[in-house]
Design a protein around this motif. Structure first.
Motif, PDB file in Angstrom:
ATOM      1  N   ILE A  97       0.831  -1.202   0.000  1.00 30.68           N
ATOM      2  CA  ILE A  97       0.000   0.000   0.000  1.00 30.68           C
ATOM      3  C   ILE A  97       0.868   1.255   0.000  1.00 30.68           C
ATOM      4  O   ILE A  97       0.597   2.205  -0.747  1.00 30.68           O
ATOM      5  N   TRP A 101       0.852   3.956  -3.149  1.00 26.58           N
ATOM      6  CA  TRP A 101       0.535   5.377  -2.981  1.00 26.58           C
ATOM      7  C   TRP A 101       1.732   6.275  -3.301  1.00 26.58           C
ATOM      8  O   TRP A 101       1.570   7.315  -3.946  1.00 26.58           O
ATOM      9  N   VAL A 122      -5.268   8.227  -8.964  1.00 29.68           N
ATOM     10  CA  VAL A 122      -5.656   8.128  -7.554  1.00 29.68           C
ATOM     11  C   VAL A 122      -6.785   7.104  -7.396  1.00 29.68           C
ATOM     12  O   VAL A 122      -6.814   6.338  -6.430  1.00 29.68           O
ATOM     13  N   ALA A 123      -7.701   7.056  -8.367  1.00 32.52           N
ATOM     14  CA  ALA A 123      -8.787   6.070  -8.318  1.00 32.52           C
ATOM     15  C   ALA A 123      -8.221   4.648  -8.373  1.00 32.52           C
ATOM     16  O   ALA A 123      -8.700   3.755  -7.656  1.00 32.52           O
ATOM     17  N   ALA A 125      -5.242   3.761  -7.309  1.00 35.11           N
ATOM     18  CA  ALA A 125      -4.608   3.536  -6.006  1.00 35.11           C
ATOM     19  C   ALA A 125      -5.650   3.204  -4.942  1.00 35.11           C
ATOM     20  O   ALA A 125      -5.428   2.321  -4.102  1.00 35.11           O
ATOM     21  N   ILE A 126      -6.785   3.873  -4.984  1.00 32.34           N
ATOM     22  CA  ILE A 126      -7.864   3.576  -4.033  1.00 32.34           C
ATOM     23  C   ILE A 126      -8.363   2.150  -4.245  1.00 32.34           C
ATOM     24  O   ILE A 126      -8.546   1.395  -3.284  1.00 32.34           O
ATOM     25  N   GLY A 127      -8.571   1.781  -5.507  1.00 31.21           N
ATOM     26  CA  GLY A 127      -9.037   0.423  -5.810  1.00 31.21           C
ATOM     27  C   GLY A 127      -8.063  -0.643  -5.336  1.00 31.21           C
ATOM     28  O   GLY A 127      -8.464  -1.656  -4.737  1.00 31.21           O
ATOM     29  N   THR A 129      -5.801  -0.329  -2.971  1.00 32.33           N
ATOM     30  CA  THR A 129      -5.780  -0.297  -1.509  1.00 32.33           C
ATOM     31  C   THR A 129      -6.966  -1.060  -0.923  1.00 32.33           C
ATOM     32  O   THR A 129      -6.808  -1.879  -0.011  1.00 32.33           O
ATOM     33  N   VAL A 130      -8.150  -0.812  -1.459  1.00 25.29           N
ATOM     34  CA  VAL A 130      -9.346  -1.512  -0.979  1.00 25.29           C
ATOM     35  C   VAL A 130      -9.196  -3.018  -1.181  1.00 25.29           C
ATOM     36  O   VAL A 130      -9.489  -3.816  -0.290  1.00 25.29           O
ATOM     37  N   HIS A 131      -8.711  -3.405  -2.353  1.00 23.48           N
ATOM     38  CA  HIS A 131      -8.519  -4.834  -2.636  1.00 23.48           C
ATOM     39  C   HIS A 131      -7.549  -5.462  -1.635  1.00 23.48           C
ATOM     40  O   HIS A 131      -7.820  -6.542  -1.086  1.00 23.48           O
ATOM     41  N   LYS A 134      -9.025  -5.884   1.821  1.00 20.47           N
ATOM     42  CA  LYS A 134     -10.065  -6.920   1.907  1.00 20.47           C
ATOM     43  C   LYS A 134      -9.466  -8.318   1.973  1.00 20.47           C
ATOM     44  O   LYS A 134     -10.140  -9.254   2.407  1.00 20.47           O
TER      45      LYS A 134
END
Length: 140
Positions: A97, A101, A122-123, A125-127, A129-131, A134
């Motif tokens: 992560i 970033w 950035v979208a 990176a967010i995806g 990070t969420v993956h 989880k």
């Protein structure tokens, strides 16, 4: 079908039958392994997605190359843990992560002059990070 053949699990996705198809998958797999290896040293290039793509390509192109990658001393354990849906160690999650970033923000700021491109990065990176969050956290 013999009893031994009936006991073996069949692959969900059949390998391409033609030599050209297998060669294309193997070339792509090798390309992604190289990008993944470069990504180890360059924080702007993520390693994990490229190694996962390489594993998928080798799975379609060459059982030998797929086995080599899955047993590789640098990538093998992470690929097997990921492929078997077991997860990732906490340290690997944190490092991944942070590097995602750092690479995305550095690239967006210095190399992408348009706002929509920066937003898209950035979208992503967010995806990612969420993956990663989880995924199940493994004890080392």
């Amino acid at each position: 079908m013999s009893g031994e053949e009936a006991g073996k699990a069949k692959s969900c996705e059949p390998r391409p039958r033609g030599r050209l198809n297998r060669a294309v998958w193997n070339v792509l797999g090798t390309f992604f392994v190289v990008l993944g290896a470069i990504g180890i040293a360059l924080p702007v290039l993520p390693t994990t997605p490229f190694v996962l793509l390489a594993a998928a390509c080798y799975a379609k192109g060459s059982e030998r190359m797929h086995c080599w990658l899955m047993n590789n001393k640098y990538f093998g354990k992470y690929l097997r843990d990921y492929a078997e849906h077991r997860g990732m160690p906490m340290r690997a999650k944190i490092v991944s992560i942070l590097f995602v970033w750092a690479g995305i923000l550095f690239s967006a700021y210095f190399f992408v002059p348009v706002l929509w491109g920066q937003i898209a990065m950035v979208a992503v990176a967010i995806g990612v990070t969420v993956h990663l969050l989880k995924l199940k956290t493994l004890r080392s």
